[in-house]
Design an enzyme around this catalytic site. Structure first.
Site, PDB file in Angstrom:
ATOM      1  N   VAL A  48      34.654  47.746  15.338  1.00 55.54           N
ATOM      2  CA  VAL A  48      35.042  47.338  13.990  1.00 55.54           C
ATOM      3  C   VAL A  48      33.903  47.637  13.009  1.00 55.54           C
ATOM      4  O   VAL A  48      34.140  48.045  11.868  1.00 55.54           O
ATOM      5  CB  VAL A  48      35.418  45.836  13.948  1.00 55.54           C
ATOM      6  N   CYS A  49      32.676  47.474  13.459  1.00 57.94           N
ATOM      7  CA  CYS A  49      31.510  47.626  12.579  1.00 57.94           C
ATOM      8  C   CYS A  49      31.475  48.954  11.825  1.00 57.94           C
ATOM      9  O   CYS A  49      31.258  48.956  10.609  1.00 57.94           O
ATOM     10  CB  CYS A  49      30.218  47.420  13.359  1.00 57.94           C
ATOM     11  N   PRO A  50      31.696  50.105  12.487  1.00 59.03           N
ATOM     12  CA  PRO A  50      31.608  51.345  11.715  1.00 59.03           C
ATOM     13  C   PRO A  50      32.695  51.465  10.652  1.00 59.03           C
ATOM     14  O   PRO A  50      32.483  52.114   9.625  1.00 59.03           O
ATOM     15  CB  PRO A  50      31.727  52.448  12.770  1.00 59.03           C
TER      16      PRO A  50
END
EC number: 1.11.1.24
Length: 195
Positions: A48-50
């Site tokens: 999810v972070c990118p």
């Protein structure tokens, strides 16, 4: 210590990656000149972070037009940040970013903003800090779902509008150009009568 809206944002000095180089970031260097969107994310090389990191980068120009700096923070090292930015987006990397990624390897920043989990990673937190260094907005999401960049921009615009127009408040879903209201029993009726 719990950090809340209306309080002074904890200052920090840390190593960051920007333009494929290491540098020192101090939150206080931005204050008096710019607003800051400070967001925390759990870890580099995750899933999810990118999507969040690149979305903020893709919209960076809009933040810049609002005199706002964006800073991303995780508990990873600057070396991990650098490696992740050297991988293109289609391969799960970040590619070039328009703002710095800050290393919080000692977990001091995450701790001072009270977003560190028991497992030692930061929750998905976002703080909007005004030019005086006061936290005007904060949100904290659990690890499995991302934030909304449109909402971060809208909230920033509402903060700036209300600071520039202290005799008005911004109602639900306010966007630039929308009606505001006077924060008193008589003045607010004008707004309510018009909706």
């Amino acid at each position: 210590m719990s950090i809340r809206v209306g309080q002074k944002a904890p200052d920090f000095t840390a190593t960051a990656v920007f333009d494929q180089e290491f540098g020192t970031i101090r939150l206080s260097d931005y204050l008096d000149k710019r607003y800051v969107v400070l967001f925390f994310y759990p870890l580099d090389f995750t899933f999810v972070c990118p999507t969040e990191i690149t979305a903020f980068s893709d919209r960076f120009k809009e933040f810049k037009e609002l005199s706002t700096e964006v800073l991303g923070v995780s508990v990873d090292s600057e070396f991990s940040h650098l490696a992740w930015t050297q991988i293109d987006r289609k391969s799960g990397g970040l590619g070039e970013l328009e703002y710095p990624l800050v290393s919080d390897l000692k977990k001091e920043i995450s701790s001072s903003y009270n977003v560190l989990t028991e497992d030692g990673v930061a929750l998905r937190a976002l703080f909007i800090i005004d030019k005086e260094g006061i936290i005007q907005h904060s949100t904290v999401n659990n690890l499995s779902f991302g934030r909304n960049v449109d909402e971060a921009l809208r909230t920033l615009q509402a903060i700036q509008y209300s600071q520039e127009n202290p005799d008005e408040v911004c109602p639900v879903n306010w966007k630039p150009g929308s009606k505001t209201m006077k924060p008193d029993p008589v003045g607010s009726k004008v707004y309510f009568e018009a909706i």
